[in-house]
Scaffold this active site. Structure first.
Site, PDB file in Angstrom:
ATOM      1  N   ASP A   1      18.502  38.181   3.854  1.00 21.44           N
ATOM      2  CA  ASP A   1      19.644  37.295   4.081  1.00 21.44           C
ATOM      3  C   ASP A   1      20.935  37.868   3.495  1.00 21.44           C
ATOM      4  O   ASP A   1      22.005  37.711   4.073  1.00 21.44           O
ATOM      5  CB  ASP A   1      19.371  35.903   3.509  1.00 21.44           C
ATOM      6  CG  ASP A   1      18.423  35.088   4.368  1.00 21.44           C
ATOM      7  OD1 ASP A   1      18.167  35.480   5.524  1.00 21.44           O
ATOM      8  OD2 ASP A   1      17.936  34.044   3.881  1.00 21.44           O
TER       9      ASP A   1
ATOM     10  N   TYR B   1      10.012  22.091   9.712  1.00 21.09           N
ATOM     11  CA  TYR B   1      10.861  22.399  10.861  1.00 21.09           C
ATOM     12  C   TYR B   1      10.059  22.223  12.143  1.00 21.09           C
ATOM     13  O   TYR B   1       8.993  22.805  12.278  1.00 21.09           O
ATOM     14  CB  TYR B   1      11.297  23.868  10.872  1.00 21.09           C
ATOM     15  CG  TYR B   1      12.005  24.400   9.672  1.00 21.09           C
ATOM     16  CD1 TYR B   1      13.349  24.711   9.751  1.00 21.09           C
ATOM     17  CD2 TYR B   1      11.325  24.659   8.495  1.00 21.09           C
ATOM     18  CE1 TYR B   1      14.004  25.263   8.663  1.00 21.09           C
ATOM     19  CE2 TYR B   1      11.970  25.200   7.398  1.00 21.09           C
ATOM     20  CZ  TYR B   1      13.317  25.503   7.489  1.00 21.09           C
ATOM     21  OH  TYR B   1      13.959  26.051   6.417  1.00 21.09           O
TER      22      TYR B   1
ATOM     23  N   ASN C   1       7.020  24.740  11.482  1.00 25.66           N
ATOM     24  CA  ASN C   1       6.964  25.578  10.289  1.00 25.66           C
ATOM     25  C   ASN C   1       7.215  24.741   9.041  1.00 25.66           C
ATOM     26  O   ASN C   1       7.979  23.768   9.076  1.00 25.66           O
ATOM     27  CB  ASN C   1       8.002  26.703  10.366  1.00 25.66           C
ATOM     28  CG  ASN C   1       7.678  27.688  11.461  1.00 25.66           C
ATOM     29  OD1 ASN C   1       6.574  28.208  11.528  1.00 25.66           O
ATOM     30  ND2 ASN C   1       8.634  27.924  12.339  1.00 25.66           N
TER      31      ASN C   1
ATOM     32  N   HIS D   1      21.432  27.870  10.972  1.00 26.01           N
ATOM     33  CA  HIS D   1      20.937  26.875  10.022  1.00 26.01           C
ATOM     34  C   HIS D   1      20.501  27.537   8.716  1.00 26.01           C
ATOM     35  O   HIS D   1      19.950  28.631   8.710  1.00 26.01           O
ATOM     36  CB  HIS D   1      19.743  26.127  10.620  1.00 26.01           C
ATOM     37  CG  HIS D   1      19.028  25.293   9.613  1.00 26.01           C
ATOM     38  ND1 HIS D   1      17.850  25.685   9.033  1.00 26.01           N
ATOM     39  CD2 HIS D   1      19.363  24.101   9.051  1.00 26.01           C
ATOM     40  CE1 HIS D   1      17.471  24.765   8.154  1.00 26.01           C
ATOM     41  NE2 HIS D   1      18.370  23.800   8.149  1.00 26.01           N
TER      42      HIS D   1
ATOM     43  N   GLU E   1      16.279  37.376  16.880  1.00 24.04           N
ATOM     44  CA  GLU E   1      16.629  36.871  15.553  1.00 24.04           C
ATOM     45  C   GLU E   1      17.992  37.406  15.112  1.00 24.04           C
ATOM     46  O   GLU E   1      18.309  38.581  15.288  1.00 24.04           O
ATOM     47  CB  GLU E   1      15.559  37.324  14.564  1.00 24.04           C
ATOM     48  CG  GLU E   1      15.842  36.938  13.146  1.00 24.04           C
ATOM     49  CD  GLU E   1      14.812  37.504  12.194  1.00 24.04           C
ATOM     50  OE1 GLU E   1      14.404  36.756  11.304  1.00 24.04           O
ATOM     51  OE2 GLU E   1      14.409  38.676  12.348  1.00 24.04           O
TER      52      GLU E   1
ATOM     53  N   LYS F   1      16.309  22.581  16.483  1.00 27.06           N
ATOM     54  CA  LYS F   1      15.444  22.373  15.320  1.00 27.06           C
ATOM     55  C   LYS F   1      15.600  20.940  14.831  1.00 27.06           C
ATOM     56  O   LYS F   1      16.710  20.395  14.825  1.00 27.06           O
ATOM     57  CB  LYS F   1      15.837  23.283  14.154  1.00 27.06           C
ATOM     58  CG  LYS F   1      15.679  24.749  14.381  1.00 27.06           C
ATOM     59  CD  LYS F   1      16.136  25.513  13.139  1.00 27.06           C
ATOM     60  CE  LYS F   1      16.133  27.002  13.372  1.00 27.06           C
ATOM     61  NZ  LYS F   1      16.653  27.741  12.212  1.00 27.06           N
TER      62      LYS F   1
ATOM     63  N   ARG G   1      18.473  29.768   1.639  1.00 25.54           N
ATOM     64  CA  ARG G   1      17.774  30.378   2.770  1.00 25.54           C
ATOM     65  C   ARG G   1      18.675  30.187   3.993  1.00 25.54           C
ATOM     66  O   ARG G   1      19.116  29.097   4.265  1.00 25.54           O
ATOM     67  CB  ARG G   1      16.432  29.680   3.018  1.00 25.54           C
ATOM     68  CG  ARG G   1      15.372  29.969   1.975  1.00 25.54           C
ATOM     69  CD  ARG G   1      14.083  29.268   2.398  1.00 25.54           C
ATOM     70  NE  ARG G   1      13.008  29.452   1.474  1.00 25.54           N
ATOM     71  CZ  ARG G   1      11.926  30.203   1.707  1.00 25.54           C
ATOM     72  NH1 ARG G   1      11.810  30.853   2.847  1.00 25.54           N
ATOM     73  NH2 ARG G   1      10.980  30.293   0.818  1.00 25.54           N
TER      74      ARG G   1
ATOM     75  N   ARG H   1       0.814  -1.223   0.000  1.00 23.60           N
ATOM     76  CA  ARG H   1       0.000   0.000   0.000  1.00 23.60           C
ATOM     77  C   ARG H   1       0.837   1.258   0.000  1.00 23.60           C
ATOM     78  O   ARG H   1       0.380   2.325  -0.393  1.00 23.60           O
ATOM     79  CB  ARG H   1      -0.921   0.034   1.222  1.00 23.60           C
ATOM     80  CG  ARG H   1      -1.890  -1.121   1.321  1.00 23.60           C
ATOM     81  CD  ARG H   1      -2.549  -1.149   2.676  1.00 23.60           C
ATOM     82  NE  ARG H   1      -1.503  -1.410   3.684  1.00 23.60           N
ATOM     83  CZ  ARG H   1      -1.639  -1.213   4.981  1.00 23.60           C
ATOM     84  NH1 ARG H   1      -2.769  -0.752   5.459  1.00 23.60           N
ATOM     85  NH2 ARG H   1      -0.658  -1.479   5.817  1.00 23.60           N
TER      86      ARG H   1
ATOM     87  N   GLN I   1       6.887  25.125  18.093  1.00 23.25           N
ATOM     88  CA  GLN I   1       6.436  25.651  16.818  1.00 23.25           C
ATOM     89  C   GLN I   1       6.767  24.638  15.728  1.00 23.25           C
ATOM     90  O   GLN I   1       7.781  23.959  15.817  1.00 23.25           O
ATOM     91  CB  GLN I   1       7.214  26.946  16.542  1.00 23.25           C
ATOM     92  CG  GLN I   1       6.465  28.031  15.861  1.00 23.25           C
ATOM     93  CD  GLN I   1       7.223  29.329  15.949  1.00 23.25           C
ATOM     94  OE1 GLN I   1       7.023  30.110  16.865  1.00 23.25           O
ATOM     95  NE2 GLN I   1       8.090  29.574  15.003  1.00 23.25           N
TER      96      GLN I   1
ATOM     97  N   HIS J   1      20.179  31.198   9.700  1.00 25.07           N
ATOM     98  CA  HIS J   1      19.416  31.822  10.786  1.00 25.07           C
ATOM     99  C   HIS J   1      19.661  31.157  12.145  1.00 25.07           C
ATOM    100  O   HIS J   1      19.905  29.963  12.222  1.00 25.07           O
ATOM    101  CB  HIS J   1      17.927  31.750  10.461  1.00 25.07           C
ATOM    102  CG  HIS J   1      17.590  32.348   9.140  1.00 25.07           C
ATOM    103  ND1 HIS J   1      16.728  31.749   8.263  1.00 25.07           N
ATOM    104  CD2 HIS J   1      18.023  33.469   8.525  1.00 25.07           C
ATOM    105  CE1 HIS J   1      16.618  32.489   7.172  1.00 25.07           C
ATOM    106  NE2 HIS J   1      17.402  33.540   7.304  1.00 25.07           N
TER     107      HIS J   1
END
Length: 182
Positions: free
Chosen positions: A172, A136, A52, A123, A147, A76, A63, A27, A50, A66
């Site tokens: 960035d 994430y 995301n 990351h 941040e 994370k 990206r 399946r 959280q 951060h």
């Protein structure tokens, strides 16, 4: 309880590569994305504060890199749900013997790999295919005042991105180089 992850160390202490063990039959398959008991044993200390999901449309996009500054640091668990990325973590722990060293792994929908990134790491990733979806899990909620980020193309970091960087957000690109930080 059955084991649902193969967990491997990387050259950076605390940064772990997870391979999700798929259980399947004619399946299809099932894979566990998160297991508090197994991941606690691997170093995940907090709750999931959280979750995301991102979609990045174009190949070669970067990206990151951060992170959140203390006292809002976060762990994370990063997974690729569609497509393929070169996922990178940079050790930002000033007392670590691997301070400012980076490690990268290819994460894809096909290889069922994730990175478990501890607190104190920056990351980011580069898309190696079109239409990449990332998921994430964060141990702490986003705190706008905490941040920060490193420049993904900072020569002092020397990250070997597999492709030429085709896209990066203005935000960035605007982060300070290490040589410009006080």
């Amino acid at each position: 309880m059955s084991k649902r992850f193969d967990i491997a160390e990387t050259p950076l202490a605390g940064l772990l590569r997870l391979e999700r063990i798929r259980i399947g039959d004619a399946r299809g398959w099932l894979e566990r994305m998160f297991c508090a008991d197994e991941l606690r044993a691997a170093g995940w200390a907090g709750p999931i504060a959280q979750i995301n999901r991102t979609l990045t449309l174009n190949r070669g996009t970067v990206r990151g890199m951060h992170f959140q500054k203390p006292p809002h640091e976060e762990a994370k668990l990063v997974s690729c749900l569609a497509g393929e990325v070169f996922d990178v973590a940079v050790d930002m722990r000033k007392n670590s013997p691997t301070y400012l060293r980076w490690h990268g792994e290819i994460l894809s929908a096909d290889n069922a790999r994730s990175l478990l990134i501890p607190e104190g790491f920056a990351h980011g990733f580069q898309t190696l295919s079109e239409k990449v979806e990332m998921l994430y899990f964060h141990s702490a909620a986003y705190a706008p005042g905490a941040e920060d980020a490193l420049r993904a193309d900072d020569p002092a970091l020397g990250i070997s991105w597999p492709l030429a960087i085709s896209e990066m957000s203005d935000r960035d690109r605007g982060h300070k180089l290490l040589s410009e930080r006080t």
